[in-house]
Design a protein around this motif. Sequence first.
Motif, PDB file in Angstrom:
ATOM      1  N   ASP A  40      -6.135   8.465   6.189  1.00 55.47           N
ATOM      2  CA  ASP A  40      -5.968   7.228   7.028  1.00 55.47           C
ATOM      3  C   ASP A  40      -7.328   7.527   7.183  1.00 55.47           C
ATOM      4  N   THR A  93     -10.514   5.802   9.453  1.00 52.38           N
ATOM      5  CA  THR A  93     -10.853   4.752  10.088  1.00 52.38           C
ATOM      6  C   THR A  93     -12.581   4.894  11.077  1.00 52.38           C
ATOM      7  N   ASN A  99      -6.395  -5.951   8.609  1.00 52.96           N
ATOM      8  CA  ASN A  99      -7.871  -4.605   7.963  1.00 52.96           C
ATOM      9  C   ASN A  99      -8.675  -5.285   7.048  1.00 52.96           C
ATOM     10  N   ARG A 146      -7.706   4.054   3.676  1.00 52.32           N
ATOM     11  CA  ARG A 146      -6.419   5.088   2.810  1.00 52.32           C
ATOM     12  C   ARG A 146      -6.882   5.538   1.202  1.00 52.32           C
ATOM     13  N   SER A 175      -5.811   0.002   4.173  1.00 49.81           N
ATOM     14  CA  SER A 175      -4.569   0.277   4.688  1.00 49.81           C
ATOM     15  C   SER A 175      -4.280  -0.645   4.945  1.00 49.81           C
ATOM     16  N   PRO A 176      -2.987  -0.917   4.062  1.00 54.81           N
ATOM     17  CA  PRO A 176      -1.944  -1.466   4.204  1.00 54.81           C
ATOM     18  C   PRO A 176      -0.910  -2.091   5.875  1.00 54.81           C
ATOM     19  N   ASP A 177      -1.197  -0.858   6.421  1.00 53.82           N
ATOM     20  CA  ASP A 177       0.057  -0.987   7.347  1.00 53.82           C
ATOM     21  C   ASP A 177      -1.451  -0.933   9.242  1.00 53.82           C
ATOM     22  N   VAL A 178      -2.574  -1.900   8.958  1.00 54.54           N
ATOM     23  CA  VAL A 178      -3.525  -1.925   9.973  1.00 54.54           C
ATOM     24  C   VAL A 178      -3.302  -3.935   9.820  1.00 54.54           C
ATOM     25  N   ALA A 179      -2.827  -4.427  10.804  1.00 50.28           N
ATOM     26  CA  ALA A 179      -2.703  -5.801  10.865  1.00 50.28           C
ATOM     27  C   ALA A 179      -4.102  -6.224  10.574  1.00 50.28           C
ATOM     28  N   THR A 202      -2.901  12.319   1.405  1.00 46.34           N
ATOM     29  CA  THR A 202      -3.369  10.888   1.673  1.00 46.34           C
ATOM     30  C   THR A 202      -3.769  10.862   2.977  1.00 46.34           C
TER      31      THR A 202
END
Length: 774
Positions: free
Chosen positions: A51, A53, A82, A92, A76-80, A49
Amino acid sequence: MKIDLRFNRFSLCLMSFCCLWVANHVQGQTPAPPSIGSTTPFAVAPGGTTDITLRGGNLAAPTELWTSFPADAVLSPDVANNGANAGEVVYRMTLPPDAPVGVHALRIATAGGISPLKFVIVDDLPTVPSVGNNTAATAAQSITIPTAVDGTIAALTGQYFKFTGAAGQQVTFEVLGKRFGSALDPMLRLLDGNGHEILYNDDAVGLHGDARFTHTFEAAGDYMVEVRDIRFQGGGNFPYRLRIGDFPAVNVTVPMGIKAGSSASVLFAGEQIENVGPVSLVVSDDPLLTALAVGAKRQGGASSGFATITVSSDSEILETEPNNAPEQSNRVELGVHLNGRFEAAGDVDRFIFTAKKDQQFVFTGVTRRQGSPTDLYLRLFNPAGAQVAAAEDNGVAEGFINYKFPEDGDYTLQAEDLHRRGGSPFAYRVKVAPYQPGFTLEATADVLNIPAGGTAMVTVNAVRLDYSGPIQVAAVDLPDGFTSVPTVIGTGLATVVLTVNAPADATGGKVNKIRIVGKARIGEAEVQSRASVTPALQAANNAMPFTPPNVDSSLVASAAAKPAYVLKTDPPEIIFGQDLSTTVKIVAERGEGVTEAIALALTPAPMGGLPAGLTATVAPIAKDTNEIAVTFAATNAVPLGDYTVVLVGTHTKENVNIVQPTPGITLKLQGPFQLAIGPADAKVVKGGNVTIKVTAVRNPAYNGAINLTFQNLPAGVTAPAAAIAEGQNEVEVILTAAADAAVGEINNLTVTGEGMNGAAKLTSVSGAAKFIVE
């Protein structure tokens, strides 16, 4: 290992309706098609996996990420926030373990359309970024083998990386630059811990200008590798991927081709391929599949080398050694594609086949296009052993032999490297196909974003082979409701502009794979060709010499935002002919604020791809008006037949240009009129008369009088001066037979018509009719 390549998936990521509505409506902006300028990293990993950009323009509210390789992708759930940034989005991506390594591609879709194709690499090496300030040996960046480094070269600099090598360790170093669209012409140096050069490479064989070498370290210690542009150029357009690992330095597969719907065990060709075993492939019978990326590992190795294999609809065979001497020639069936490798310097491969008198076949070499360094030299020998044809280069491609066999017998095709080189990398393929006059097509764009209710255009170029007639071109596999305007590359021409229309209620956000196909009836054969997008990919990727075979036919379409105005034609098809002219009305449907004049011009300029002698008189659609008439005129030198032309409108207001094309306009050039005689078997008695009706089917562009003259009347039969009056389509003429008229029957009575259009004389002759004198 066994790789199953029967499926080529792409993944879909949908944003919520609310997010899409906010991005496109609350801000009051019309969504424009997205674009991808760069990715970070440059590669994603099979079986892992990543991520990734994507940076570019109009990337907010993405609806789909398409890939040329199997992958599942989500935002990606980890990027505010997004998906809300127009300049950047992070996906992701999860790939299956058997995802094929190599150079691939991706696209992103939004409500505004689809991005052009962007190259991305599937790589089983771990990735680290270059720190960028490692421009001197004293500032070398520390790395650990195996690894891959993503970086960008600045002008007048190189980048250095230091690592520890073990005694006896074999490592391959390679730079991907030109192979994935970079402007970089890479140079690669291996240095010892004191900065002394051990190895150097500029252009590795078969890598299209990229660099590569393999080295076995004699002693353990610290080493460095340097990457730079051989011209000391650099900038944002000079990215690279430096790969360092235990992968073999492969170029191509052996064989280089495989039949669709089959399975085979393939070997590899390259400079360093020790301990590389065969790979088993299972290939789909998908008719749109033209090439596959294939990876190669050493036995027990952790990283892969890259290769591609062609997928064809015909049988492929691999040479069997020895076949150097004429008596050792491999017996093959004419029409089977040939594959082989020149095992050593001076190696010659011979293939013998039976041909029949008047059969005609084309033998086409394939090497450098696919990654082999072979400069293929082909020679053909007749049954007596005399050379009858030879071929080497054909521009940047290998040469071809086009030969018609004069007699039955066994002929021999001999293949060798022009410079008598040989060794593991020197593989080749020879396509063997029956000769067929025809053409190939190339499209100048790899994506069509078609405005809802409007029109998009793409230039299509034809390379002809012994055929100069018309080629019907269309976009096929379009989404529901989309239409491809009937388009013709006219007789003797090489270029046309194809237009595609989208319905007014069309919405973007989905990647639709389409094709552009050309068709022509040539003799008894229906010939077809699918357009490649190679020119578009080369133009968008720093004139890369060869595009990856597994993606160079990728063409997609989507609906885009409704345009500010739309141009239409009335009628969409016009008929005229030599020494005739006619008009077509260009109608503008203006949106709010589109009030200025709309300049019109043929595309491509200046002739619009039309033949010499076919001209258009074009004027702007004036400010606050909605239409203009364009006049087309042809001289008598223009061949009759169909042609297609497109005009481009440009509206300029406050220094903002809005460009829209017309749909393609079909120009049908026909004769001025067609004449027919009735009845088809008229009779007259000597001393009597008979009424003959002459009927004209007029070209809409000619309405004038047609003066008639009868030809081949029997002796003693006369006809008065006659004419079909202006605006009329028929006339009755009384033929008179004298008392001494010759009795008998003729079968070649015709009538010639003559009209005048200014100073130009227009003529036509009727078909023959029977006439009897009794």
